[in-house]
Design a protein around this motif. Sequence first.
Motif, PDB file in Angstrom:
ATOM      1  N   GLY A  91     -19.443 -16.724  -2.205  1.00 47.54           N
ATOM      2  CA  GLY A  91     -20.106 -17.873  -1.737  1.00 47.54           C
ATOM      3  C   GLY A  91     -18.373 -19.201  -1.183  1.00 47.54           C
ATOM      4  O   GLY A  91     -17.908 -19.001  -1.164  1.00 47.54           O
ATOM      5  N   GLN A  92     -19.016 -20.555   0.122  1.00 43.78           N
ATOM      6  CA  GLN A  92     -18.533 -21.422   0.573  1.00 43.78           C
ATOM      7  C   GLN A  92     -17.412 -22.522  -0.963  1.00 43.78           C
ATOM      8  O   GLN A  92     -16.242 -22.328  -0.782  1.00 43.78           O
ATOM      9  N   ARG A  93     -18.094 -22.457  -1.655  1.00 45.23           N
ATOM     10  CA  ARG A  93     -16.906 -23.460  -3.478  1.00 45.23           C
ATOM     11  C   ARG A  93     -16.181 -22.406  -3.071  1.00 45.23           C
ATOM     12  O   ARG A  93     -14.772 -22.241  -3.560  1.00 45.23           O
ATOM     13  N   LEU A  94     -16.377 -21.311  -3.482  1.00 43.16           N
ATOM     14  CA  LEU A  94     -15.257 -19.454  -4.466  1.00 43.16           C
ATOM     15  C   LEU A  94     -14.518 -19.679  -3.135  1.00 43.16           C
ATOM     16  O   LEU A  94     -12.647 -19.877  -3.271  1.00 43.16           O
ATOM     17  N   ARG A  95     -15.112 -19.830  -2.036  1.00 45.22           N
ATOM     18  CA  ARG A  95     -13.691 -19.447  -0.962  1.00 45.22           C
ATOM     19  C   ARG A  95     -12.878 -20.519  -0.049  1.00 45.22           C
ATOM     20  O   ARG A  95     -11.667 -19.811  -0.218  1.00 45.22           O
ATOM     21  N   GLU A  96     -13.363 -21.623  -0.349  1.00 44.99           N
ATOM     22  CA  GLU A  96     -12.674 -22.427   0.234  1.00 44.99           C
ATOM     23  C   GLU A  96     -12.357 -23.683  -1.064  1.00 44.99           C
ATOM     24  O   GLU A  96     -11.313 -23.962  -0.956  1.00 44.99           O
ATOM     25  N   MET A  97     -12.507 -23.211  -2.158  1.00 42.68           N
ATOM     26  CA  MET A  97     -11.464 -23.692  -3.311  1.00 42.68           C
ATOM     27  C   MET A  97     -10.204 -23.288  -4.003  1.00 42.68           C
ATOM     28  O   MET A  97      -9.153 -22.460  -3.381  1.00 42.68           O
ATOM     29  N   PRO A  98      -9.940 -25.097  -3.889  1.00 45.77           N
ATOM     30  CA  PRO A  98      -7.508 -24.410  -3.242  1.00 45.77           C
ATOM     31  C   PRO A  98      -7.365 -24.208  -5.410  1.00 45.77           C
ATOM     32  O   PRO A  98      -7.875 -23.776  -6.448  1.00 45.77           O
ATOM     33  N   ILE A  99      -6.445 -22.223  -4.833  1.00 48.95           N
ATOM     34  CA  ILE A  99      -6.361 -22.344  -5.710  1.00 48.95           C
ATOM     35  C   ILE A  99      -5.142 -22.984  -6.581  1.00 48.95           C
ATOM     36  O   ILE A  99      -3.978 -23.165  -6.277  1.00 48.95           O
ATOM     37  N   LYS A 100      -4.859 -23.104  -7.663  1.00 47.98           N
ATOM     38  CA  LYS A 100      -4.456 -23.497  -8.884  1.00 47.98           C
ATOM     39  C   LYS A 100      -3.695 -22.961  -9.814  1.00 47.98           C
ATOM     40  O   LYS A 100      -2.685 -23.297 -11.085  1.00 47.98           O
ATOM     41  N   ILE A 101      -3.508 -21.473  -9.747  1.00 46.58           N
ATOM     42  CA  ILE A 101      -2.716 -20.518 -10.414  1.00 46.58           C
ATOM     43  C   ILE A 101      -1.106 -20.445 -10.073  1.00 46.58           C
ATOM     44  O   ILE A 101      -0.810 -20.182  -9.100  1.00 46.58           O
ATOM     45  N   THR A 102      -0.603 -20.494 -10.849  1.00 46.53           N
ATOM     46  CA  THR A 102       1.043 -21.092 -10.811  1.00 46.53           C
ATOM     47  C   THR A 102       1.677 -19.992 -11.065  1.00 46.53           C
ATOM     48  O   THR A 102       3.121 -19.496 -10.585  1.00 46.53           O
ATOM     49  N   LYS A 103       1.865 -19.596 -11.806  1.00 46.12           N
ATOM     50  CA  LYS A 103       2.260 -18.133 -12.357  1.00 46.12           C
ATOM     51  C   LYS A 103       1.995 -16.890 -11.861  1.00 46.12           C
ATOM     52  O   LYS A 103       1.085 -16.130 -12.135  1.00 46.12           O
ATOM     53  N   ILE A 104       2.637 -16.178 -11.299  1.00 48.54           N
ATOM     54  CA  ILE A 104       2.385 -15.227 -10.474  1.00 48.54           C
ATOM     55  C   ILE A 104       3.441 -14.375 -11.150  1.00 48.54           C
ATOM     56  O   ILE A 104       4.692 -14.108 -10.395  1.00 48.54           O
ATOM     57  N   VAL A 105       3.218 -12.948 -11.489  1.00 43.64           N
ATOM     58  CA  VAL A 105       4.136 -12.244 -12.039  1.00 43.64           C
ATOM     59  C   VAL A 105       3.915 -10.802 -11.629  1.00 43.64           C
ATOM     60  O   VAL A 105       3.315 -10.484 -11.048  1.00 43.64           O
ATOM     61  N   LYS A 106       5.353 -10.254 -10.440  1.00 37.45           N
ATOM     62  CA  LYS A 106       5.351  -8.539 -10.229  1.00 37.45           C
ATOM     63  C   LYS A 106       5.946  -7.673 -11.253  1.00 37.45           C
ATOM     64  O   LYS A 106       7.098  -7.867 -12.132  1.00 37.45           O
ATOM     65  N   ILE A 107       5.331  -6.411 -11.275  1.00 39.85           N
ATOM     66  CA  ILE A 107       5.216  -5.617 -12.611  1.00 39.85           C
ATOM     67  C   ILE A 107       5.442  -4.586 -11.532  1.00 39.85           C
ATOM     68  O   ILE A 107       5.103  -4.432 -10.168  1.00 39.85           O
ATOM     69  N   THR A 108       6.435  -3.681 -12.040  1.00 42.34           N
ATOM     70  CA  THR A 108       6.243  -2.220 -11.907  1.00 42.34           C
ATOM     71  C   THR A 108       5.839  -1.087 -12.517  1.00 42.34           C
ATOM     72  O   THR A 108       6.087  -1.470 -13.223  1.00 42.34           O
ATOM     73  N   ASP A 109       5.534   0.162 -11.425  1.00 47.79           N
ATOM     74  CA  ASP A 109       4.573   1.240 -12.114  1.00 47.79           C
ATOM     75  C   ASP A 109       6.164   2.371 -11.979  1.00 47.79           C
ATOM     76  O   ASP A 109       6.696   2.947 -12.215  1.00 47.79           O
ATOM     77  N   SER A 110       6.184   2.059 -13.586  1.00 51.02           N
ATOM     78  CA  SER A 110       7.456   2.436 -14.309  1.00 51.02           C
ATOM     79  C   SER A 110       7.649   4.521 -14.503  1.00 51.02           C
ATOM     80  O   SER A 110       8.643   5.019 -13.795  1.00 51.02           O
ATOM     81  N   LYS A 111       6.295   4.585 -14.363  1.00 56.96           N
ATOM     82  CA  LYS A 111       6.271   6.286 -14.023  1.00 56.96           C
ATOM     83  C   LYS A 111       6.227   7.181 -12.670  1.00 56.96           C
ATOM     84  O   LYS A 111       6.365   8.040 -12.599  1.00 56.96           O
ATOM     85  N   GLN A 112       6.070   5.614 -11.762  1.00 57.62           N
ATOM     86  CA  GLN A 112       5.893   6.672 -10.336  1.00 57.62           C
ATOM     87  C   GLN A 112       4.925   8.028 -10.182  1.00 57.62           C
ATOM     88  O   GLN A 112       5.887   9.089  -9.827  1.00 57.62           O
ATOM     89  N   SER A 113       4.231   8.147 -10.305  1.00 59.49           N
ATOM     90  CA  SER A 113       3.869   9.125  -9.869  1.00 59.49           C
ATOM     91  C   SER A 113       3.505   9.898  -8.851  1.00 59.49           C
ATOM     92  O   SER A 113       3.691   8.943  -7.544  1.00 59.49           O
ATOM     93  N   PRO A 114       3.500  11.240  -8.504  1.00 61.75           N
ATOM     94  CA  PRO A 114       3.405  11.425  -6.968  1.00 61.75           C
ATOM     95  C   PRO A 114       2.274  10.953  -5.937  1.00 61.75           C
ATOM     96  O   PRO A 114       1.318  11.061  -6.331  1.00 61.75           O
ATOM     97  N   VAL A 115       2.774  10.843  -4.834  1.00 62.77           N
ATOM     98  CA  VAL A 115       1.905  10.942  -3.426  1.00 62.77           C
ATOM     99  C   VAL A 115       1.867  11.560  -2.669  1.00 62.77           C
ATOM    100  O   VAL A 115       2.426  11.953  -2.687  1.00 62.77           O
ATOM    101  N   LEU A 116       0.024  12.025  -2.911  1.00 55.84           N
ATOM    102  CA  LEU A 116      -0.151  12.805  -1.887  1.00 55.84           C
ATOM    103  C   LEU A 116      -0.737  12.659  -0.607  1.00 55.84           C
ATOM    104  O   LEU A 116      -1.870  11.659  -0.227  1.00 55.84           O
ATOM    105  N   TYR A 117      -0.033  13.195   0.494  1.00 57.40           N
ATOM    106  CA  TYR A 117      -0.265  11.793   2.010  1.00 57.40           C
ATOM    107  C   TYR A 117      -1.557  13.056   2.979  1.00 57.40           C
ATOM    108  O   TYR A 117      -2.583  13.296   3.399  1.00 57.40           O
ATOM    109  N   THR A 118      -0.797  14.391   3.421  1.00 60.81           N
ATOM    110  CA  THR A 118      -1.168  15.507   4.433  1.00 60.81           C
ATOM    111  C   THR A 118      -1.049  16.599   3.749  1.00 60.81           C
ATOM    112  O   THR A 118      -0.025  17.435   3.567  1.00 60.81           O
ATOM    113  N   PHE A 119      -2.382  17.625   3.966  1.00 57.89           N
ATOM    114  CA  PHE A 119      -2.271  19.156   3.969  1.00 57.89           C
ATOM    115  C   PHE A 119      -2.684  19.067   5.027  1.00 57.89           C
ATOM    116  O   PHE A 119      -3.529  19.776   5.619  1.00 57.89           O
ATOM    117  N   THR A 120      -1.226  20.166   4.957  1.00 58.48           N
ATOM    118  CA  THR A 120      -1.796  21.156   6.828  1.00 58.48           C
ATOM    119  C   THR A 120      -1.918  22.366   6.347  1.00 58.48           C
ATOM    120  O   THR A 120      -0.818  23.368   5.455  1.00 58.48           O
TER     121      THR A 120
END
Length: 233
Positions: free
Chosen positions: A106-135
Amino acid sequence: MIKYMLVENAITAETESCYAVVSSPGTKKLDDIITHMINEGSGLTRPQAMAYFERLTQSVIHFANQGYSIATPLFRTRPTICGTFNSKEDKFDPKRHQIKIRGMEGQRLREMPIKITKIVKITDSKQSPVLYTFTDICSETKNKTITVGGIGMLSGKRLRIDTKDPRLGLFFVPTDAPEDKIRVNLYSYNKPSEIHFQIPELAAGEYNLIVQTLSRNGKDILSGKLKESLKIS
């Protein structure tokens, strides 16, 4: 604090674009919310807070069951119909269609000020295969048809496999029998971005295409699956 990981966007295979997968620090349930409510000096007791929530829930269900959309400052809901209609003359059929309630902020959630100050980027160390197109070369189709005994081409990322390891490779997996994996044995091109191979003998049916590779540390088997299922031509 929230953590996020970047995942390659399979829809835009021609670019390096990614999207963020967010991991929250946990999940707060109704009991946590009620505890927070009565600890804020509101004068509410736990039974009172639970009673108010239950009455609100019953009221929302009452109006939703009458087909109304609901709009509050906290959330909004609307009825939808799931299922395919064969033509404009077709009608609602309970055997093929289902009514579901969709929700959003709703409007209260949509317009609320975001106060999360700590945002941490993590990595996927396993690096699984990604499949795009089979022809499928014989039928000249993409992500749709399998021609038994024909040539298949698979594009993606981190696809290269050790063809001598029976645990690894390309596998056709029946959608109705996932325990029965049919391994590809003949490859003519085996690179990280593309693999060419002969499609093995398969019974009529529908299949998922899976690639299994080995992690960098040589300990874990990593798996990637083509989004679309494939059918015998």
